[in-house]
Write an enzyme that holds these catalytic residues in place. Structure first.
Site, PDB file in Angstrom:
ATOM      1  N   ASP A  39     -88.659  30.266  47.282  1.00 40.18           N
ATOM      2  CA  ASP A  39     -88.045  28.951  47.088  1.00 40.18           C
ATOM      3  C   ASP A  39     -88.343  28.038  48.277  1.00 40.18           C
ATOM      4  O   ASP A  39     -88.630  26.849  48.113  1.00 40.18           O
ATOM      5  CB  ASP A  39     -86.535  29.113  46.893  1.00 40.18           C
ATOM      6  CG  ASP A  39     -86.230  30.148  45.822  1.00 40.18           C
ATOM      7  OD1 ASP A  39     -86.672  29.951  44.689  1.00 40.18           O
ATOM      8  OD2 ASP A  39     -85.591  31.172  46.140  1.00 40.18           O
ATOM      9  N   GLN A  43     -80.197  53.204  44.455  1.00 38.76           N
ATOM     10  CA  GLN A  43     -81.211  52.967  45.486  1.00 38.76           C
ATOM     11  C   GLN A  43     -80.570  52.841  46.869  1.00 38.76           C
ATOM     12  O   GLN A  43     -81.091  53.364  47.855  1.00 38.76           O
ATOM     13  CB  GLN A  43     -82.038  51.736  45.131  1.00 38.76           C
ATOM     14  CG  GLN A  43     -82.902  52.007  43.891  1.00 38.76           C
ATOM     15  CD  GLN A  43     -83.807  50.862  43.508  1.00 38.76           C
ATOM     16  OE1 GLN A  43     -83.756  49.790  44.102  1.00 38.76           O
ATOM     17  NE2 GLN A  43     -84.633  51.082  42.505  1.00 38.76           N
ATOM     18  N   GLN A  45     -96.066  43.613  37.974  1.00 35.04           N
ATOM     19  CA  GLN A  45     -97.042  42.583  38.344  1.00 35.04           C
ATOM     20  C   GLN A  45     -96.918  42.134  39.807  1.00 35.04           C
ATOM     21  O   GLN A  45     -97.939  41.861  40.448  1.00 35.04           O
ATOM     22  CB  GLN A  45     -97.037  41.412  37.366  1.00 35.04           C
ATOM     23  CG  GLN A  45     -95.694  40.833  37.008  1.00 35.04           C
ATOM     24  CD  GLN A  45     -95.821  39.394  36.540  1.00 35.04           C
ATOM     25  OE1 GLN A  45     -96.924  38.868  36.409  1.00 35.04           O
ATOM     26  NE2 GLN A  45     -94.699  38.740  36.334  1.00 35.04           N
ATOM     27  N   ALA A  57     -93.534  49.546  41.614  1.00 37.95           N
ATOM     28  CA  ALA A  57     -94.891  49.409  42.161  1.00 37.95           C
ATOM     29  C   ALA A  57     -95.951  49.163  41.099  1.00 37.95           C
ATOM     30  O   ALA A  57     -97.016  48.626  41.395  1.00 37.95           O
ATOM     31  CB  ALA A  57     -95.232  50.657  42.971  1.00 37.95           C
ATOM     32  N   ALA A  58     -95.655  49.533  39.847  1.00 35.43           N
ATOM     33  CA  ALA A  58     -96.657  49.317  38.786  1.00 35.43           C
ATOM     34  C   ALA A  58     -96.497  47.960  38.116  1.00 35.43           C
ATOM     35  O   ALA A  58     -97.253  47.623  37.208  1.00 35.43           O
ATOM     36  CB  ALA A  58     -96.559  50.422  37.739  1.00 35.43           C
ATOM     37  N   HIS A  78     -80.606  32.931  45.202  1.00 28.60           N
ATOM     38  CA  HIS A  78     -81.920  32.741  44.575  1.00 28.60           C
ATOM     39  C   HIS A  78     -81.686  32.615  43.074  1.00 28.60           C
ATOM     40  O   HIS A  78     -81.741  33.583  42.321  1.00 28.60           O
ATOM     41  CB  HIS A  78     -82.847  33.920  44.886  1.00 28.60           C
ATOM     42  CG  HIS A  78     -84.097  33.880  44.046  1.00 28.60           C
ATOM     43  ND1 HIS A  78     -85.073  32.938  44.223  1.00 28.60           N
ATOM     44  CD2 HIS A  78     -84.512  34.654  43.013  1.00 28.60           C
ATOM     45  CE1 HIS A  78     -86.026  33.130  43.339  1.00 28.60           C
ATOM     46  NE2 HIS A  78     -85.716  34.166  42.583  1.00 28.60           N
ATOM     47  N   GLY A 110     -86.147  42.131  43.504  1.00 30.12           N
ATOM     48  CA  GLY A 110     -85.727  42.206  42.098  1.00 30.12           C
ATOM     49  C   GLY A 110     -84.469  41.393  41.849  1.00 30.12           C
ATOM     50  O   GLY A 110     -83.518  41.447  42.632  1.00 30.12           O
TER      51      GLY A 110
END
Ligand code: NAX
Length: 328
Positions: free
Chosen positions: A159, A112, A15, A12-13, A187, A130
């Site tokens: 994309d 996660q 960019q 969350a911190a 991706h 990510g």
């Protein structure tokens, strides 16, 4: 006021986090009357910058922002989550391919996935941003017992949007006129942007742009290499456009897809189009608001099939490289 939707966001911190948070808290995901509760997840090193982001969110006094919690504890971070946006990971640097990132980032998604299975709400849905997004999604999905495979998504919308924008520019139309743009596969630089089914104002894109050589060369290359071009120009990977694509992905999963369009999302393959069962691959999809389904019955030309085969082969190789991170 409606009951808040809980959105957990990793990285969350970072960019992308900085670009996406104010938009989520302003109603971009779920509409102008839907409050959101944010659970912001960072590694220890990210907690201090995250404090500053939280201060800014507070200072914006956003009416839909019901609550904010910050944590580096995954169990707490995913507790009661209705949506999880898995953005945090080590970003690709100049000269680095996604395969280089597999080893570094794969392990993050084991933990996660397990924490989501243990703590999230029963209706949890997940979008992995990510990189390498498809295989990270595959890892998380395989480490989340009890969370159905159709809850997992990997982002290829950026994309798709890049491809729509390029076709629009070439044809002298707005990107909004360009529809049915499929990204197949991974991706990564092997992704295949399928111009043969794309439309411009309802007409086949290849009818409006009668330049097959451009489609087969410059167009494909520019879509595949756009991320690299942005890193070269900005010194940083795409963030504003990535945040926008993540928002549009969630919306296209939750909202009814108009009959004249579809969107690209990485999802767990059901074997459609010969993509190995269980691989997380990008497909053309349509939502009826409850379920996201693959658009079936598209014909693929020999040119397209060869490109699709390449990107699927890369996904297979990535899967093989992380075999030890997948539950039996
Ligand atoms: P940043 O480096 O700015 O931010 C990443 C943040 O994640 C950092 O604050 C870091 O502390 C945090 N983080 C790292 N590991 C974490 C973990 N285990 N748990 C929680 N937080 C963690 O990267 P940013 O530019 O925001 O990009 C984030 C990810 O998106 C990268 O992997 C990047 O490659 C990927 N992208 C994916 C795109 C896609 O289309 N799927 C496009 C944009 C972007 O390149």
């Amino acid at each position: 006021m409606k009951k808040p939707i809980t959105v957990s966001i990793t990285g969350a911190a970072g960019q992308i986090g900085y670009s996406i948070l104010p938009r989520i808290a302003s109603g971009a995901l779920f509409g102008p009357d839907q409050p959101v509760a944010l659970r912001l997840i960072e590694i220890e090193a990210g907690m201090k910058p995250l404090e500053g982001v939280v201060m800014e969110l507070q200072d914006a006094a956003l009416p839909l922002l019901e609550s904010i919690e910050t944590t580096s504890d995954l169990n707490h971070g995913f507790a009661g989550a209705n949506w999880a946006l898995l953005i945090g990971s080590v970003p690709r640097k100049a000269g680095m391919e996604r395969k280089d990132l597999l080893g570094i980032n794969g392990k993050i998604f084991v933990g996660q996935g397990a924490a989501i299975a243990k703590n999230a709400a029963a209706d949890i849905r997940v979008l992995v941003v990510g990189n390498p997004a498809n295989t990270n999604c595959l890892i998380a999905m395989n480490n989340a017992p009890g969370v159905p495979a159709d809850r997992w998504h990997a982002m290829t919308r950026l994309d798709e949007d890049r491809a729509r924008s390029l076709i629009g520019q070439k044809a002298g139309h707005h990107a909004r006129d360009v529809k049915k743009m499929t990204i197949w596969g991974n991706h990564s630089s092997t992704l295949y942007p399928d111009f043969e089914h794309a439309t411009i104002n309802g007409h086949e894109a290849t009818e409006t742009i009668q330049d097959r050589t451009w489609f087969e060369t410059d167009f494909i290359q520019q879509v595949q290499q756009r991320g690299v071009a942005i890193i070269a120009a900005r010194g940083l990977s795409s963030a504003l456009s990535a945040a926008n694509a993540a928002i549009e992905t969630v919306r296209s999963i939750c909202e009814l897809t108009p009959a004249d369009n579809w969107h690209s999302v990485g999802i767990c393959s059901d074997g459609s189009y010969g993509v190995d069962l269980g691989l997380v691959s990008s497909f053309p999809t349509r939502s009826d608001t409850k379920e996201l389904s693959i658009i079936e019955g598209l014909t693929t030309s020999p040119f397209a099939q060869a490109k699709i085969d390449l990107t699927i082969q890369e996904l297979r190789e990535e899967k093989a490289m992380v075999a030890d991170l997948l539950r039996p």
